[in-house]
Design an enzyme around this catalytic site. Structure first.
Site, mmCIF file in Angstrom:
data_model
loop_
_atom_site.group_PDB
_atom_site.id
_atom_site.type_symbol
_atom_site.label_atom_id
_atom_site.label_comp_id
_atom_site.label_asym_id
_atom_site.label_seq_id
_atom_site.Cartn_x
_atom_site.Cartn_y
_atom_site.Cartn_z
ATOM 1 N N LYS A 1 0.723 -1.324 0.179
ATOM 2 C CA LYS A 1 0.099 0.076 0.146
ATOM 3 C C LYS A 1 0.821 1.317 -0.080
ATOM 4 O O LYS A 1 2.127 1.159 0.167
ATOM 5 C CB LYS A 1 -0.920 -0.073 1.356
ATOM 6 C CG LYS A 1 -1.804 -1.115 1.097
ATOM 7 C CD LYS A 1 -2.917 -1.111 2.603
ATOM 8 C CE LYS A 1 -3.720 -2.319 2.689
ATOM 9 N NZ LYS A 1 -4.263 -2.360 3.853
ATOM 10 N N THR B 1 -4.505 -8.310 10.567
ATOM 11 C CA THR B 1 -4.957 -6.974 10.007
ATOM 12 C C THR B 1 -4.536 -5.825 10.822
ATOM 13 O O THR B 1 -4.318 -4.607 10.515
ATOM 14 C CB THR B 1 -6.540 -6.833 9.649
ATOM 15 O OG1 THR B 1 -6.708 -8.135 8.729
ATOM 16 C CG2 THR B 1 -7.006 -5.682 9.045
ATOM 17 N N ASN C 1 -1.554 -0.272 7.244
ATOM 18 C CA ASN C 1 -0.988 -1.527 7.433
ATOM 19 C C ASN C 1 -0.167 -2.122 6.660
ATOM 20 O O ASN C 1 -0.018 -3.388 6.506
ATOM 21 C CB ASN C 1 -1.948 -2.282 8.243
ATOM 22 C CG ASN C 1 -3.177 -2.718 7.207
ATOM 23 O OD1 ASN C 1 -2.837 -2.369 5.903
ATOM 24 N ND2 ASN C 1 -4.090 -3.476 7.539
ATOM 25 N N HIS D 1 -1.690 -5.635 1.526
ATOM 26 C CA HIS D 1 -2.864 -6.278 1.353
ATOM 27 C C HIS D 1 -2.181 -7.779 0.735
ATOM 28 O O HIS D 1 -1.532 -7.888 -0.039
ATOM 29 C CB HIS D 1 -3.828 -5.604 0.289
ATOM 30 C CG HIS D 1 -4.921 -6.398 -0.023
ATOM 31 N ND1 HIS D 1 -5.953 -6.513 0.740
ATOM 32 C CD2 HIS D 1 -4.922 -7.365 -1.280
ATOM 33 C CE1 HIS D 1 -6.963 -7.536 0.145
ATOM 34 N NE2 HIS D 1 -6.470 -7.913 -1.063
#
EC number: 2.7.4.6
Length: 152
Positions: A11, A93, A114, A117
């Site tokens: 991300k 997560t 975080n 993915h």
């Protein structure tokens, strides 16, 4: 176990913080084969389609805005049990609940940032791979060290 594929995306926070090579390295060290790789700034439409399962959740808009706010490194990894193994490499997560040694356990602290993915199952992996990649963007090749990584 059969050879399978999974979708992994680093991300914008993971890209901006310089974790691309470390994350790719973890998957390579595990013995998985990279068959698709590209960096892009996702459109809002792509982000909405990717996270469509969360459309009715209160955080959906913020999630779409975040994913489309900067570069994402989209990847397809292949190998025996790659979906489950990738989930273990990634960690919970919620980064503060992620085990040390996992990507999120080592590199993230906030659920909204975080880092990575990963597909959560075969159907999701197929959907996400087809959403992010054209067939021509996936590379079929054999690793030279395959016999040293698996008996099969």
């Amino acid at each position: 176990m059969t050879k399978e594929r999974t979708f992994i995306a680093i991300k914008p926070d993971g890209v901006q913080r310089g974790y691309v090579s470390e994350i790719i390295g973890r998957f390579e060290k595990k013995g998985f084969k990279l068959v698709g790789l590209k960096q892009l700034i996702p459109s809002k439409e792509l982000a909405q389609n990717h996270y469509g399962v969360h459309r009715e959740r209160p955080f959906f808009g913020d999630l779409v805005d975040f994913i489309s706010s900067g570069p994402v490194v989209a990847m397809v990894w292949e190998g025996e049990g790659v979906i489950l193994s990738a989930r273990k490499l990634i960690g919970s997560t919620k980064p503060l609940e992620a085990e040390p040694g996992t990507i999120r356990g080592d590199l993230a602290i906030d659920i909204g940032r975080n880092i990575i993915h990963g597909s959560d199952g075969e159907d999701t992996a197929k959907f996400e791979i087809d959403l992010w990649f054209n067939e021509e963007e996936l590379c079929e090749w054999e690793t030279s060290d395959l016999k040293w990584r698996s008996e099969n």
